[in-house]
Design a protein around this motif. Sequence first.
Motif, PDB file in Angstrom:
ATOM      1  N   HIS A 286      26.513 -10.508 -10.291  1.00 53.92           N
ATOM      2  CA  HIS A 286      27.752 -11.281 -10.136  1.00 53.92           C
ATOM      3  C   HIS A 286      27.881 -11.676  -8.678  1.00 53.92           C
ATOM      4  O   HIS A 286      27.776 -10.825  -7.791  1.00 53.92           O
ATOM      5  CB  HIS A 286      28.929 -10.408 -10.577  1.00 53.92           C
ATOM      6  CG  HIS A 286      30.243 -11.109 -10.526  1.00 53.92           C
ATOM      7  ND1 HIS A 286      30.620 -12.037 -11.460  1.00 53.92           N
ATOM      8  CD2 HIS A 286      31.261 -11.008  -9.654  1.00 53.92           C
ATOM      9  CE1 HIS A 286      31.841 -12.477 -11.158  1.00 53.92           C
ATOM     10  NE2 HIS A 286      32.253 -11.871 -10.070  1.00 53.92           N
ATOM     11  N   CYS A 287      28.105 -12.940  -8.422  1.00 51.36           N
ATOM     12  CA  CYS A 287      28.204 -13.392  -7.030  1.00 51.36           C
ATOM     13  C   CYS A 287      29.604 -13.094  -6.504  1.00 51.36           C
ATOM     14  O   CYS A 287      30.592 -13.573  -7.067  1.00 51.36           O
ATOM     15  CB  CYS A 287      27.911 -14.885  -6.940  1.00 51.36           C
ATOM     16  SG  CYS A 287      28.063 -15.499  -5.243  1.00 51.36           S
ATOM     17  N   PRO A 288      29.707 -12.303  -5.417  1.00 50.48           N
ATOM     18  CA  PRO A 288      31.033 -11.972  -4.887  1.00 50.48           C
ATOM     19  C   PRO A 288      31.700 -13.142  -4.183  1.00 50.48           C
ATOM     20  O   PRO A 288      32.870 -13.072  -3.832  1.00 50.48           O
ATOM     21  CB  PRO A 288      30.746 -10.835  -3.902  1.00 50.48           C
ATOM     22  CG  PRO A 288      29.332 -11.052  -3.482  1.00 50.48           C
ATOM     23  CD  PRO A 288      28.624 -11.663  -4.658  1.00 50.48           C
ATOM     24  N   ALA A 289      30.961 -14.217  -3.949  1.00 57.44           N
ATOM     25  CA  ALA A 289      31.529 -15.370  -3.237  1.00 57.44           C
ATOM     26  C   ALA A 289      32.100 -16.407  -4.193  1.00 57.44           C
ATOM     27  O   ALA A 289      33.209 -16.882  -4.009  1.00 57.44           O
ATOM     28  CB  ALA A 289      30.462 -15.997  -2.342  1.00 57.44           C
ATOM     29  N   CYS A 290      31.333 -16.765  -5.227  1.00 56.27           N
ATOM     30  CA  CYS A 290      31.803 -17.828  -6.115  1.00 56.27           C
ATOM     31  C   CYS A 290      32.150 -17.298  -7.496  1.00 56.27           C
ATOM     32  O   CYS A 290      32.620 -18.055  -8.343  1.00 56.27           O
ATOM     33  CB  CYS A 290      30.783 -18.954  -6.204  1.00 56.27           C
ATOM     34  SG  CYS A 290      29.251 -18.511  -7.064  1.00 56.27           S
ATOM     35  N   HIS A 291      31.904 -16.011  -7.736  1.00 57.07           N
ATOM     36  CA  HIS A 291      32.302 -15.352  -8.984  1.00 57.07           C
ATOM     37  C   HIS A 291      31.618 -15.929 -10.217  1.00 57.07           C
ATOM     38  O   HIS A 291      32.180 -15.906 -11.308  1.00 57.07           O
ATOM     39  CB  HIS A 291      33.833 -15.342  -9.134  1.00 57.07           C
ATOM     40  CG  HIS A 291      34.498 -14.630  -7.993  1.00 57.07           C
ATOM     41  ND1 HIS A 291      34.398 -13.269  -7.803  1.00 57.07           N
ATOM     42  CD2 HIS A 291      35.203 -15.111  -6.956  1.00 57.07           C
ATOM     43  CE1 HIS A 291      35.049 -12.945  -6.693  1.00 57.07           C
ATOM     44  NE2 HIS A 291      35.541 -14.042  -6.162  1.00 57.07           N
TER      45      HIS A 291
ATOM     46  N   ALA B   7      18.873 -18.532  -6.796  1.00 56.18           N
ATOM     47  CA  ALA B   7      18.659 -19.968  -6.948  1.00 56.18           C
ATOM     48  C   ALA B   7      19.904 -20.780  -6.597  1.00 56.18           C
ATOM     49  O   ALA B   7      19.792 -21.969  -6.311  1.00 56.18           O
ATOM     50  CB  ALA B   7      18.204 -20.276  -8.375  1.00 56.18           C
ATOM     51  N   HIS B   8      21.075 -20.179  -6.643  1.00 58.13           N
ATOM     52  CA  HIS B   8      22.284 -20.949  -6.339  1.00 58.13           C
ATOM     53  C   HIS B   8      22.752 -20.756  -4.892  1.00 58.13           C
ATOM     54  O   HIS B   8      23.786 -21.276  -4.509  1.00 58.13           O
ATOM     55  CB  HIS B   8      23.407 -20.616  -7.338  1.00 58.13           C
ATOM     56  CG  HIS B   8      24.319 -19.496  -6.885  1.00 58.13           C
ATOM     57  ND1 HIS B   8      23.891 -18.205  -6.739  1.00 58.13           N
ATOM     58  CD2 HIS B   8      25.636 -19.494  -6.547  1.00 58.13           C
ATOM     59  CE1 HIS B   8      24.904 -17.458  -6.315  1.00 58.13           C
ATOM     60  NE2 HIS B   8      25.980 -18.209  -6.181  1.00 58.13           N
ATOM     61  N   ARG B   9      21.968 -20.018  -4.104  1.00 57.21           N
ATOM     62  CA  ARG B   9      22.318 -19.814  -2.695  1.00 57.21           C
ATOM     63  C   ARG B   9      21.480 -20.761  -1.853  1.00 57.21           C
ATOM     64  O   ARG B   9      20.290 -20.934  -2.092  1.00 57.21           O
ATOM     65  CB  ARG B   9      22.039 -18.370  -2.284  1.00 57.21           C
ATOM     66  CG  ARG B   9      22.777 -17.352  -3.127  1.00 57.21           C
ATOM     67  CD  ARG B   9      24.235 -17.239  -2.779  1.00 57.21           C
ATOM     68  NE  ARG B   9      24.419 -16.471  -1.559  1.00 57.21           N
ATOM     69  CZ  ARG B   9      25.570 -16.390  -0.891  1.00 57.21           C
ATOM     70  NH1 ARG B   9      26.624 -17.034  -1.334  1.00 57.21           N
ATOM     71  NH2 ARG B   9      25.658 -15.677   0.208  1.00 57.21           N
ATOM     72  N   THR B  10      22.109 -21.332  -0.847  1.00 61.07           N
ATOM     73  CA  THR B  10      21.388 -22.289  -0.021  1.00 61.07           C
ATOM     74  C   THR B  10      21.851 -22.152   1.422  1.00 61.07           C
ATOM     75  O   THR B  10      22.835 -21.472   1.695  1.00 61.07           O
ATOM     76  CB  THR B  10      21.617 -23.725  -0.543  1.00 61.07           C
ATOM     77  OG1 THR B  10      20.740 -24.616   0.158  1.00 61.07           O
ATOM     78  CG2 THR B  10      23.058 -24.177  -0.338  1.00 61.07           C
TER      79      THR B  10
ATOM     80  N   ARG C  73      25.440 -20.209   1.591  1.00 65.50           N
ATOM     81  CA  ARG C  73      26.570 -20.635   0.791  1.00 65.50           C
ATOM     82  C   ARG C  73      26.108 -20.846  -0.635  1.00 65.50           C
ATOM     83  O   ARG C  73      24.912 -20.850  -0.915  1.00 65.50           O
ATOM     84  CB  ARG C  73      27.189 -21.911   1.375  1.00 65.50           C
ATOM     85  CG  ARG C  73      26.242 -23.072   1.436  1.00 65.50           C
ATOM     86  CD  ARG C  73      26.855 -24.255   2.191  1.00 65.50           C
ATOM     87  NE  ARG C  73      25.918 -25.362   2.232  1.00 65.50           N
ATOM     88  CZ  ARG C  73      25.812 -26.270   1.245  1.00 65.50           C
ATOM     89  NH1 ARG C  73      26.572 -26.188   0.177  1.00 65.50           N
ATOM     90  NH2 ARG C  73      24.930 -27.248   1.340  1.00 65.50           N
ATOM     91  N   CYS C  74      27.088 -21.018  -1.514  1.00 64.57           N
ATOM     92  CA  CYS C  74      26.803 -21.138  -2.938  1.00 64.57           C
ATOM     93  C   CYS C  74      26.765 -22.598  -3.351  1.00 64.57           C
ATOM     94  O   CYS C  74      27.612 -23.388  -2.943  1.00 64.57           O
ATOM     95  CB  CYS C  74      27.897 -20.430  -3.742  1.00 64.57           C
ATOM     96  SG  CYS C  74      27.993 -18.673  -3.399  1.00 64.57           S
ATOM     97  N   LEU C  75      25.809 -22.910  -4.175  1.00 60.76           N
ATOM     98  CA  LEU C  75      25.803 -24.189  -4.868  1.00 60.76           C
ATOM     99  C   LEU C  75      26.461 -23.988  -6.227  1.00 60.76           C
ATOM    100  O   LEU C  75      26.365 -22.903  -6.807  1.00 60.76           O
ATOM    101  CB  LEU C  75      24.365 -24.652  -5.123  1.00 60.76           C
ATOM    102  CG  LEU C  75      23.534 -25.115  -3.933  1.00 60.76           C
ATOM    103  CD1 LEU C  75      22.086 -25.264  -4.384  1.00 60.76           C
ATOM    104  CD2 LEU C  75      24.061 -26.427  -3.393  1.00 60.76           C
TER     105      LEU C  75
HETATM  106 ZN   LIG Z   1      27.801 -17.696  -5.499  1.00 63.93          ZN
END
Ligand SMILES: [Zn+2]
Length: 74
Positions: free
Chosen positions: A23-28, A39-42, A49-51
């Motif tokens: 679970h991503c703590p940034a974008c949930h 794959a969703h981090r850039t 940051r999250c894509l």
């Molecule tokens: Zn994220």
Amino acid sequence: MPIRTPFVHPPCGRQWSGQRAEHCPACHETFASTRAGDAHRTGPHNARRCLPPATAALWQDARGLWHRKPYPDL
Ligand SMILES: [Zn+2]
Ligand SMILES: [Zn+2]
């Protein structure tokens, strides 16, 4: 069969299950594996940051987990 204990992230209240799920703590958003989550981090390492997962070549299954295309990441 092992008992599946759902995980919950209190700040957003979302639940998921699956040992390898992340679970991503940034974008949930919740990912089926660490590699799917990666794959969703850039961006550079000090400014990650999250894509939006849908734009990172990921697809979402019926349980809300994101997988790398074209296969389930399980
Ligand atoms: Zn994220
Ligand atoms: Zn969350």
